[in-house]
Write an enzyme that holds these catalytic residues in place. Structure first.
Site, PDB file in Angstrom:
ATOM      1  N   CYS A  62      -1.582  20.044 -15.221  1.00 12.84           N
ATOM      2  CA  CYS A  62      -1.752  20.275 -13.690  1.00 12.84           C
ATOM      3  C   CYS A  62      -3.200  21.367 -13.944  1.00 12.84           C
ATOM      4  O   CYS A  62      -3.445  21.861 -14.282  1.00 12.84           O
ATOM      5  CB  CYS A  62      -0.969  20.790 -12.843  1.00 12.84           C
ATOM      6  SG  CYS A  62       0.588  19.946 -12.597  1.00 12.84           S
TER       7      CYS A  62
ATOM      8  N   ARG B 281      -5.992  17.887 -17.837  1.00 17.88           N
ATOM      9  CA  ARG B 281      -4.271  18.748 -17.471  1.00 17.88           C
ATOM     10  C   ARG B 281      -3.447  17.864 -17.483  1.00 17.88           C
ATOM     11  O   ARG B 281      -2.255  18.620 -17.245  1.00 17.88           O
ATOM     12  CB  ARG B 281      -4.640  19.531 -17.259  1.00 17.88           C
ATOM     13  CG  ARG B 281      -5.677  21.050 -17.184  1.00 17.88           C
ATOM     14  CD  ARG B 281      -5.511  22.383 -16.758  1.00 17.88           C
ATOM     15  NE  ARG B 281      -4.506  22.857 -16.648  1.00 17.88           N
ATOM     16  CZ  ARG B 281      -4.216  23.977 -17.390  1.00 17.88           C
ATOM     17  NH1 ARG B 281      -5.202  23.805 -18.437  1.00 17.88           N
ATOM     18  NH2 ARG B 281      -3.178  24.380 -18.168  1.00 17.88           N
TER      19      ARG B 281
ATOM     20  N   TRP C 274      -0.251  16.378 -13.396  1.00 19.40           N
ATOM     21  CA  TRP C 274       0.571  15.915 -13.822  1.00 19.40           C
ATOM     22  C   TRP C 274       2.052  16.170 -13.331  1.00 19.40           C
ATOM     23  O   TRP C 274       2.778  17.031 -13.525  1.00 19.40           O
ATOM     24  CB  TRP C 274       0.565  16.179 -15.624  1.00 19.40           C
ATOM     25  CG  TRP C 274       1.613  16.225 -16.828  1.00 19.40           C
ATOM     26  CD1 TRP C 274       0.450  14.561 -17.336  1.00 19.40           C
ATOM     27  CD2 TRP C 274       2.926  16.456 -16.604  1.00 19.40           C
ATOM     28  NE1 TRP C 274       2.199  14.609 -18.735  1.00 19.40           N
ATOM     29  CE2 TRP C 274       2.527  15.412 -17.817  1.00 19.40           C
ATOM     30  CE3 TRP C 274       3.767  17.125 -17.188  1.00 19.40           C
ATOM     31  CZ2 TRP C 274       3.891  15.330 -19.193  1.00 19.40           C
ATOM     32  CZ3 TRP C 274       4.908  17.055 -17.420  1.00 19.40           C
ATOM     33  CH2 TRP C 274       5.501  15.644 -18.532  1.00 19.40           C
TER      34      TRP C 274
ATOM     35  N   ASN D 195       0.328  24.843 -10.847  1.00 18.98           N
ATOM     36  CA  ASN D 195       0.292  24.432 -11.827  1.00 18.98           C
ATOM     37  C   ASN D 195       1.605  25.232 -12.358  1.00 18.98           C
ATOM     38  O   ASN D 195       1.746  27.046 -12.312  1.00 18.98           O
ATOM     39  CB  ASN D 195      -0.720  24.855 -12.614  1.00 18.98           C
ATOM     40  CG  ASN D 195      -0.640  24.264 -14.122  1.00 18.98           C
ATOM     41  OD1 ASN D 195       0.258  24.099 -14.305  1.00 18.98           O
ATOM     42  ND2 ASN D 195      -1.847  25.029 -14.791  1.00 18.98           N
ATOM     43  N   GLY D 196       2.718  24.842 -11.745  1.00 17.06           N
ATOM     44  CA  GLY D 196       4.149  25.430 -12.950  1.00 17.06           C
ATOM     45  C   GLY D 196       4.946  25.040 -12.982  1.00 17.06           C
ATOM     46  O   GLY D 196       5.141  23.458 -11.787  1.00 17.06           O
TER      47      GLY D 196
ATOM     48  N   GLU E 154       0.754  12.947 -38.343  1.00 18.57           N
ATOM     49  CA  GLU E 154       0.047  13.156 -37.850  1.00 18.57           C
ATOM     50  C   GLU E 154      -0.634  11.758 -37.341  1.00 18.57           C
ATOM     51  O   GLU E 154      -1.137  11.343 -36.486  1.00 18.57           O
ATOM     52  CB  GLU E 154      -1.199  13.917 -37.795  1.00 18.57           C
ATOM     53  CG  GLU E 154      -2.403  14.193 -37.267  1.00 18.57           C
ATOM     54  CD  GLU E 154      -2.316  14.932 -36.240  1.00 18.57           C
ATOM     55  OE1 GLU E 154      -0.955  14.825 -35.517  1.00 18.57           O
ATOM     56  OE2 GLU E 154      -3.679  14.822 -35.269  1.00 18.57           O
TER      57      GLU E 154
ATOM     58  N   LYS F 206      -1.218   9.874 -33.758  1.00 16.83           N
ATOM     59  CA  LYS F 206      -2.773   9.632 -33.015  1.00 16.83           C
ATOM     60  C   LYS F 206      -1.991   8.161 -32.823  1.00 16.83           C
ATOM     61  O   LYS F 206      -2.509   7.618 -31.154  1.00 16.83           O
ATOM     62  CB  LYS F 206      -2.992   9.401 -33.974  1.00 16.83           C
ATOM     63  CG  LYS F 206      -4.108  11.107 -34.468  1.00 16.83           C
ATOM     64  CD  LYS F 206      -4.825  11.181 -33.088  1.00 16.83           C
ATOM     65  CE  LYS F 206      -3.700  12.552 -32.599  1.00 16.83           C
ATOM     66  NZ  LYS F 206      -3.428  13.680 -32.660  1.00 16.83           N
TER      67      LYS F 206
ATOM     68  N   GLU G 259       0.403   7.650 -29.351  1.00 17.29           N
ATOM     69  CA  GLU G 259      -0.187   8.365 -27.895  1.00 17.29           C
ATOM     70  C   GLU G 259      -1.751   7.964 -27.346  1.00 17.29           C
ATOM     71  O   GLU G 259      -1.441   7.794 -26.594  1.00 17.29           O
ATOM     72  CB  GLU G 259      -0.282   9.558 -28.625  1.00 17.29           C
ATOM     73  CG  GLU G 259      -1.406  10.882 -29.236  1.00 17.29           C
ATOM     74  CD  GLU G 259      -1.831  11.987 -29.040  1.00 17.29           C
ATOM     75  OE1 GLU G 259      -2.531  12.109 -29.832  1.00 17.29           O
ATOM     76  OE2 GLU G 259      -0.997  12.683 -28.263  1.00 17.29           O
TER      77      GLU G 259
ATOM     78  N   HIS H 162      15.767   4.725 -48.331  1.00 12.93           N
ATOM     79  CA  HIS H 162      16.587   5.472 -47.805  1.00 12.93           C
ATOM     80  C   HIS H 162      17.427   4.444 -46.559  1.00 12.93           C
ATOM     81  O   HIS H 162      18.069   4.900 -45.711  1.00 12.93           O
ATOM     82  CB  HIS H 162      17.101   6.834 -47.321  1.00 12.93           C
ATOM     83  CG  HIS H 162      16.827   7.886 -49.222  1.00 12.93           C
ATOM     84  ND1 HIS H 162      18.057   7.470 -50.466  1.00 12.93           N
ATOM     85  CD2 HIS H 162      15.900   8.501 -50.055  1.00 12.93           C
ATOM     86  CE1 HIS H 162      17.426   7.450 -51.223  1.00 12.93           C
ATOM     87  NE2 HIS H 162      16.194   8.293 -50.759  1.00 12.93           N
TER      88      HIS H 162
ATOM     89  N   LYS I 145      -3.233  17.599 -21.389  1.00 14.98           N
ATOM     90  CA  LYS I 145      -3.885  18.147 -22.822  1.00 14.98           C
ATOM     91  C   LYS I 145      -2.870  19.532 -22.977  1.00 14.98           C
ATOM     92  O   LYS I 145      -2.797  19.859 -23.690  1.00 14.98           O
ATOM     93  CB  LYS I 145      -5.069  17.836 -22.532  1.00 14.98           C
ATOM     94  CG  LYS I 145      -5.939  19.364 -23.720  1.00 14.98           C
ATOM     95  CD  LYS I 145      -5.750  17.978 -24.553  1.00 14.98           C
ATOM     96  CE  LYS I 145      -6.225  18.736 -25.653  1.00 14.98           C
ATOM     97  NZ  LYS I 145      -6.095  18.008 -27.542  1.00 14.98           N
TER      98      LYS I 145
HETATM   99  C1  AGP Z   1      -2.298  16.262 -29.757  1.00 15.44           C
HETATM  100  O1  AGP Z   1      -2.406  14.053 -30.083  1.00 15.44           O
HETATM  101  C2  AGP Z   1      -0.972  16.087 -29.001  1.00 15.44           C
HETATM  102  N1  AGP Z   1      -1.578  15.277 -27.652  1.00 15.44           N
HETATM  103  C3  AGP Z   1       0.108  17.430 -28.625  1.00 15.44           C
HETATM  104  O2  AGP Z   1       0.962  16.537 -29.538  1.00 15.44           O
HETATM  105  C4  AGP Z   1      -0.449  18.070 -28.068  1.00 15.44           C
HETATM  106  O3  AGP Z   1      -0.945  18.570 -30.094  1.00 15.44           O
HETATM  107  C5  AGP Z   1       1.150  19.569 -28.537  1.00 15.44           C
HETATM  108  O4  AGP Z   1       1.405  19.081 -26.770  1.00 15.44           O
HETATM  109  C6  AGP Z   1       0.358  21.056 -28.810  1.00 15.44           C
HETATM  110  O5  AGP Z   1      -0.567  21.454 -28.572  1.00 15.44           O
HETATM  111  P1  AGP Z   1      -0.989  22.472 -28.164  1.00 15.44           P
HETATM  112  O6  AGP Z   1      -1.210  23.137 -29.525  1.00 15.44           O
HETATM  113  O7  AGP Z   1      -1.921  23.114 -27.358  1.00 15.44           O
HETATM  114  O8  AGP Z   1      -0.187  23.442 -28.434  1.00 15.44           O
END
Ligand code: AGP
Length: 615
Positions: free
Chosen positions: A2, A27, A75, A101-102, A488, A492, A495, A511, A610
């Site tokens: 948000c 956001r 969000w 926001n919250g 990682e 990527k 997501e 395993h 984000k």
């Molecule tokens: C990364 O591609 C993601 N969108 C997500 O995992 C992100 O890294 C995570 O929410 C942590 O965010 P931050 O680094 O702002 O704390």
């Protein structure tokens, strides 16, 4: 998670708010809304499911008339993403509008009390409860709006950044925060508020970071007032200079922010390294370590806490700190750590890693660590965010605003800073020899050029991405330093393309996950020339003998994999501990192009935001 934005000044508020919402859309983009108080004191509220562009379709001319307004991009947490649940929420009489926001944790209790007093609710949100509570207090105590907001917030449990306006008062906006971010931008004769400073860029570079439990009373042509939630006393105002340019917030000729951010990495890593490698690559300087030498000298254990991509960087950090500092290291998901009853004392260092500096779980984890006496060090990108303001010391990664929801340049910046941090602590404790230090610092110093060279694989990876149009699942395998790189790479892909991808330590595959491999399940193997290279070759052979296609990321000139893998992508050779930074480049590009081929919105993938400011 948000975004809120507000404006009070001489200009039309609507265009400023819409532009601000677009900058905050990273956001959350489940719905958007705006409330404007026009010159006659009439409140105009428009909201719409979906992105800000949808809101623009439904907002009418009334909105453009006022010079006071608040707006929101959502969000969804409480209630599905529809028009009714969209913010701003308006009180029962229609007099007060609020964006939030919250999360209001005790909203159910408050809602019941308000219902008993005859209040009816239109939405399923926690936020509507707050605006009704403010109105109820204002009407029953006949107090001013700022006082009603203050008294309502005293009853609220949870996290909030709010902005409130009232019909018949085109000259006042009230803001407040606790745990969620809120920044005030101060212009000549105008005031902006937002979840971060990006909506003000181009208007003012003077910002005030509202503190927890502070309320801001913004009145037209009057000095800004900050008051304490608890004692109603005025608090001091500290104006800071914002270091953000418009160019950093634009796509700069790229199709998407994500592609721009991938290609920016040579320059972002240069910014990240600036001034930190000195004396002909023989010494590293991190002020956060220099100023706290004793803490680092006496540390008996380091715990890294983070979420998502930042957690993957933490896994690499663990290996770096163990290798160069010989201190035991643990890595924890912040969300688990905060409820895991961690045993900590004043010999513990807790390092939090966060791009946004606002992740709720990470923030709560460091608050707990501090309560337990640990020294808390933050690695963050967003300057002035909540996490750096709640740590004892730290290092910024300085990679500039990351707008694409999928983290790319922040990840390489985080790993770079973790490398500098490990070397800096090792240098202090005498656990890293001069030759190793020099070799790694020399290679790090060249990292901007090395990444530039690594980005040359772009056309090749783009072509390769088309081969995998059949795949519904991917396996990413790596070992040692590159097991987290595999995690990682898989994150990527999932997501932004919504393809299931699993990252795994290559040797663990036998395993269990090896059962998944068939001709429809490609594997991406991160296999630079490192101490485990020979071992990973046999892991790849195990995949090949089960019919799975293999893409291998290898160091330039290393041909041993060529006969085994179906496709090899070459990266420049670097010392082993730096391979995750370089190997990430083709993985980011592969995920990017696979998602683009599938027609996905890579900058704003579904269900994600984000900055995750809720639990
Ligand atoms: C990364 O591609 C993601 N969108 C997500 O995992 C992100 O890294 C995570 O929410 C942590 O965010 P931050 O680094 O702002 O704390």
């Amino acid at each position: 998670m948000c975004g809120i934005v507000g404006y009070l000044g001489p200009k039309g508020a609507y265009d400023i708010l819409i532009q601000g919402l677009k900058r905050l859309e990273y956001r959350g983009y489940d719905s958007a809304g705006v409330a404007i108080v026009d010159g006659d004191g009439k409140l105009h509220v428009h909201k719409s499911r979906g992105k800000v562009a949808n809101l623009e379709q439904v907002a009418n001319a009334g909105c453009t008339a006022g010079s006071l307004g608040i707006a929101h991009t959502r969000w969804a947490t409480h209630g599905e993403p529809n028009d009714v649940n969209a913010h701003p929420h308006v009180s029962q009489s229609g007099m007060i509008a609020l964006v939030h926001n919250g999360t209001i944790e005790n909203y159910a209790v408050l809602k019941k009390v308000l219902k008993d007093h005859g209040y009816e609710f239109k939405s399923e949100t926690d936020t509507e409860v707050l605006v009704q509570l403010i109105e109820y207090i204002k009407l029953t105590s006949s107090c001013s709006l700022p006082e009603a907001v203050r008294q309502a917030l005293l009853q609220v449990e949870g996290a909030y950044a709010i902005a409130v306006v009232e019909q018949n008062d085109p000259d006042t906006m009230i803001v407040a925060r606790k745990s969620s971010p809120l920044v005030i931008g101060v212009g000549e004769d105008e005031v902006f508020i937002a979840s971060d400073a990006t909506p003000f860029v181009g208007y003012t570079d003077k910002v005030i970071y509202l503190q927890d439990n502070e309320i801001g009373v913004i009145r037209r042509n009057q000095p800004l007032q900050l008051i304490s939630l608890h004692n109603n006393e005025p608090s001091a105002i500290s104006i800071q200079k914002l270091q953000l340019s418009l160019a950093q917030l634009e796509k700069g000729g790229y199709d998407t922010f994500m592609l721009k951010e991938i290609f920016e990495q040579p320059s972002t890593l240069r910014d990240c390294l600036r001034g930190r490698i000195v004396d002909d690559c023989t010494r590293v300087v991190l002020s956060g370590v220099e100023l706290n030498k004793e803490r680092f000298m006496n540390a008996e254990r380091i715990t890294l806490v983070a979420c998502g991509t930042s957690w993957h960087a933490a896994l690499i950090g663990k290996r770096l700190i163990q290798d160069f500092c010989q201190i035991p290291v643990e890595v924890e998901y912040a969300s688990e750590f905060r409820y895991g009853n961690p045993v900590l004392n004043n010999k513990d260092i807790v390092i939090s890693i966060s791009q946004s500096g606002e992740t709720a779980d990470t923030l709560a984890a460091i608050q707990l660590a501090r309560e337990k006496g640990a020294f808390v060090y933050g690695i963050c990108n967003v300057v002035g965010a909540s996490i750096p303001r709640n740590t004892d010391s730290g290092t910024y990664i300085h990679v500039g605003p990351e707008i694409g929801v999928a983290s790319t340049k922040a990840f390489t910046g985080q790993v770079t800073v973790l490398t500098l941090l490990a070397l800096s602590i090792g240098q202090l404790r005498g656990t890293v020899d001069k030759e190793t230090l020099h070799n790694i610092l020399s290679a790090l110093d060249k990292m901007p050029e090395i990444i530039k060279e690594a980005l040359n694989v772009d056309p090749e990876v783009k072509k390769l991405s088309r081969v995998f149009s059949y795949a519904h699942n991917f396996l990413y395998l790596g070992r040692g330093y590159n097991y987290p790189t595999a995690l990682e790479g898989a994150l990527k892909l999932k997501e932004i393309s919504y393809i299931h991808a699993e990252g795994y330590p290559a040797a663990e595959m036998k395993h269990g996950p090896i059962a998944l491999i068939d001709h429809e399940m490609p594997s991406v193997i991160i296999a630079p020339s490192d101490s485990l290279y020979d071992k990973i070759i046999s892991n790849v052979q195990q995949v090949k003998s089960r019919g799975g296609a293999v893409v291998a990321i290898v160091s330039r000139g290393n041909t041993a994999m060529t006969d085994i893998a179906d496709f090899c992508i070459e990266i420049p050779e670097v010392p082993e501990c730096l391979t995750p930074i370089v190997a990430s480049i083709p993985l980011q590009l592969l995920a990017y192009y696979i998602a683009v081929n599938k027609g996905k919105n890579v900058d704003q993938p579904r269900n994600l935001a984000k900055s995750v400011t809720v639990e």
